[in-house]
Write a protein that holds these residues in place. Sequence first.
Motif, short mmCIF file in Angstrom:
data_model
loop_
_atom_site.label_atom_id
_atom_site.label_comp_id
_atom_site.label_asym_id
_atom_site.label_seq_id
_atom_site.Cartn_x
_atom_site.Cartn_y
_atom_site.Cartn_z
N UNK A 198 5.90 -65.24 -3.94
CA UNK A 198 6.58 -66.11 -3.72
C UNK A 198 7.77 -65.57 -2.98
N UNK A 199 8.20 -64.50 -3.43
CA UNK A 199 9.51 -64.00 -2.82
C UNK A 199 9.20 -63.68 -1.47
N UNK A 200 7.92 -62.94 -1.27
CA UNK A 200 7.56 -62.60 0.25
C UNK A 200 7.40 -63.82 1.12
N UNK A 201 6.95 -64.92 0.56
CA UNK A 201 6.96 -66.00 1.52
C UNK A 201 8.20 -66.76 1.87
N UNK A 202 9.11 -66.80 0.90
CA UNK A 202 10.34 -67.27 1.13
C UNK A 202 11.10 -66.42 2.18
N UNK A 203 10.91 -65.12 2.20
CA UNK A 203 11.81 -64.37 2.88
C UNK A 203 11.19 -64.56 4.48
N UNK A 204 10.10 -64.49 4.51
CA UNK A 204 9.40 -65.23 5.72
C UNK A 204 9.72 -66.28 6.23
N UNK A 205 9.98 -67.38 5.39
CA UNK A 205 10.32 -68.85 5.89
C UNK A 205 11.83 -68.57 6.27
N UNK A 206 12.70 -67.79 5.75
CA UNK A 206 13.83 -67.64 6.15
C UNK A 206 14.10 -67.47 7.60
N UNK A 207 13.17 -66.68 8.11
CA UNK A 207 13.24 -66.13 9.63
C UNK A 207 12.30 -66.77 10.51
N UNK A 208 11.23 -67.44 9.82
CA UNK A 208 10.23 -68.24 10.71
C UNK A 208 10.54 -68.85 11.68
#
Length: 311
Positions: A198-208
Amino acid sequence: MQALKQFLHSLSVQNRSAHTISNYRRDVEMFLAFYLTGETEVKRTGEQAERLSQFNGWSTIPSDAIRSFLGDRVQQGISARTLARQLSAIRSFYDFLLLEDKVTKNPAKGIRAPKQPQPLPKSLDVDWTRKLLEQPLNSWQDVRDQAIFELLYSAGLRVSECTDLDLTPGLDQLDSGWVRVMGKGQKARLAPVGSKAQEAIHHWLDIRKDYAQADERSVFVNRQGERLSVRSVQKRLDQRTLQAGLPTKMSPHRLRHACATHVLESSGDLRAVQEMLGHANLSTTQIYTKLDLQHLAQVYDQAHPRAKKGK
């Protein structure tokens, strides 16, 4: 067995290896011994040896005799690979007899060898998995890849399920610990996602948004801002494996298998793993049993190495 000697000579003329010729001789002799005596052991002396040497009734052997031979070998625990070779030897021998006009049909034709078991990919131990996933993130692609690899391992997804994942409805329940994927046969399912993923996906979504095209629905995108391909995931995983210094060949499916293995080793709950992976069956004889999501979540949280915070 003059016919068998002639067959083996023909194999030699065809430049077949001595190993193959030896195997085929033994396989045909073993089958004939079983047909005549009910035993697969070939004796070189005594009554059995005499019967084998004088036998010439190849045209009288029915297909059921070959099936019985294979069935007996299965009961003895002989591997599917060996059985396939023995059937091939018998079939090839009869093909030779047909060419020589010694028989009018091949009783081995149409008989199928037992299926070869497909070996499972080697799993990763937890330490190697952690080393793979805990690498420095030096670029936006690294951030994206981290989300992908964490998700593959966390949810046990097929790589195509990961690349096909859309923002909605795929991530609608991410904060509740689930992603919605479309599996084989266009069957949708909810797959559990641990806190690390979840943390890794949110990190990606922040810059996607800085890298995806405005109308792109896929969660993971390439340098053109379009949906990432399965092949690209494999290439990036190869790079990550080298970066981590792991002495092994990695594949997305191996991460899926590691997820299942680690959860099963910790929980012993085969049905929960079956549900998590989206398998209709774990074997041809096992009936598919539904589990409610609450039970799956409980087993997953207790068993998956990266499910809980602080791990």
